[in-house]
Design an enzyme around this catalytic site. Sequence first.
Site, PDB file in Angstrom:
ATOM      1  N   ASP A  55     -15.784 -33.413  15.872  1.00  0.00           N
ATOM      2  CA  ASP A  55     -16.386 -32.141  15.461  1.00  0.00           C
ATOM      3  C   ASP A  55     -15.966 -31.764  14.035  1.00  0.00           C
ATOM      4  OD1 ASP A  55     -17.868 -29.873  15.705  1.00  0.00           O
ATOM      5  OD2 ASP A  55     -16.517 -28.851  17.093  1.00  0.00           O
TER       6      ASP A  55
ATOM      7  N   TRP B  51     -17.152 -29.597   7.115  1.00  0.00           N
ATOM      8  CA  TRP B  51     -16.562 -30.450   6.071  1.00  0.00           C
ATOM      9  C   TRP B  51     -17.518 -30.508   4.874  1.00  0.00           C
ATOM     10  CZ3 TRP B  51     -18.082 -34.820   3.453  1.00  0.00           C
ATOM     11  CH2 TRP B  51     -17.089 -35.563   2.803  1.00  0.00           C
TER      12      TRP B  51
ATOM     13  N   HIS C 178     -22.112 -35.792   8.257  1.00  0.00           N
ATOM     14  CA  HIS C 178     -22.281 -36.804   9.308  1.00  0.00           C
ATOM     15  C   HIS C 178     -22.080 -38.214   8.727  1.00  0.00           C
ATOM     16  CE1 HIS C 178     -23.303 -33.762  12.096  1.00  0.00           C
ATOM     17  NE2 HIS C 178     -24.474 -33.477  11.575  1.00  0.00           N
TER      18      HIS C 178
ATOM     19  N   THR D  66     -26.734 -33.680  24.756  1.00  0.00           N
ATOM     20  CA  THR D  66     -28.064 -33.265  25.222  1.00  0.00           C
ATOM     21  C   THR D  66     -28.443 -31.908  24.618  1.00  0.00           C
ATOM     22  OG1 THR D  66     -26.908 -32.487  27.217  1.00  0.00           O
ATOM     23  CG2 THR D  66     -28.143 -34.535  27.419  1.00  0.00           C
TER      24      THR D  66
ATOM     25  N   TRP E  16     -30.278 -31.509  20.535  1.00  0.00           N
ATOM     26  CA  TRP E  16     -31.712 -31.480  20.209  1.00  0.00           C
ATOM     27  C   TRP E  16     -32.102 -30.132  19.609  1.00  0.00           C
ATOM     28  CZ3 TRP E  16     -34.124 -35.961  20.116  1.00  0.00           C
ATOM     29  CH2 TRP E  16     -33.721 -36.972  20.993  1.00  0.00           C
TER      30      TRP E  16
ATOM     31  N   ARG F 260     -30.711 -28.595  17.227  1.00  0.00           N
ATOM     32  CA  ARG F 260     -30.393 -28.484  15.793  1.00  0.00           C
ATOM     33  C   ARG F 260     -31.669 -28.614  14.957  1.00  0.00           C
ATOM     34  NH1 ARG F 260     -24.413 -30.553  14.450  1.00  0.00           N
ATOM     35  NH2 ARG F 260     -23.462 -29.575  16.251  1.00  0.00           N
TER      36      ARG F 260
ATOM     37  N   LEU G 142     -11.881 -54.272  22.911  1.00  0.00           N
ATOM     38  CA  LEU G 142     -12.044 -52.818  23.015  1.00  0.00           C
ATOM     39  C   LEU G 142     -13.417 -52.534  23.609  1.00  0.00           C
ATOM     40  CD1 LEU G 142     -11.273 -49.816  22.224  1.00  0.00           C
ATOM     41  CD2 LEU G 142     -12.541 -50.224  20.108  1.00  0.00           C
TER      42      LEU G 142
END
Length: 248
Positions: free
Chosen positions: A22, A27, A39, A68, A71, A73, A133
């Site tokens: 988050d 930022w 992002h 979910t 969407w 945004r 991993l």
Amino acid sequence: MPDQSLDLPLEKIPRHVAIIMDGNGRWAISRGLPRLAGHKAGTENLRRVIRATVEFGIKYLTIYAFSTENWGRPPEEVQGLMLILQDVIDRELNELHKEGVQLRHIGRLERLEPVIQQKVLKAIELTKNNDRLVLNVAFNYGGRDEIVQAIQRMMKDGVKPEEVTDELVGQYLYTAGVPDPDLIIRTSGELRVSNFLIWQAAYSEWYITPTFWPDFDKEEYRHALETYSQRDRRYGGVSEAVANKTNG
Ligand code: FPP
């Protein structure tokens, strides 16, 4: 170069770390940049954190990339995140495969554009035998949605009420076969679960930091793991020290 290894006994290293990445937007805004630049910086950081996870010897990493609820945004941000996912697969898949990372997806794949579905399925197929991993990418994921679809599938399979147990529910979740997260990290200081792994997080330890995701570096990751190693995990019981005192 200083020794970057994690100086903890093996049993104190979490098997499964999950991260709510988050603070990308804040930022960016704090630098006068558009949210998508946040992002992108967050994606760069994700590469570093995946590498560190492998180096620290952690076996499972789950990242919350798109919920979910995301969407809701602005369309250009949603589209930007969809493009980032495709771009990450195009650019990073071979490297991740070489590093022994097994990619998995949790969430509603069928509701994403076909081109994205194909890329995700290709990545899962290519890396399915890797075991250094396991990287679960939560994309179009919601914890309640996961539980709803698990109930629906149980009912379709004709599971009887008395057959429903913790274990059985676990087998119907996207994370079937993956141990519950030992440690959940949330950046940017919000004190919320945000519909993330709500079933699986029943006994997880939390590390919440004010640092925005793009700035969450290896040093702070190490600090989160050291903090975790000092926790007394009681799972609703009493600590070993108290138990010994009571019994003795
Ligand atoms: C939360 O920050 C972050 C997201 C909703 C997206 C996370 C995505 C990445 C780190 C990119 C990597 C992605 C993939 C697909 C692997 P926010 O935008 O809510 O930040 P804010 O709370 O400051 O607005």
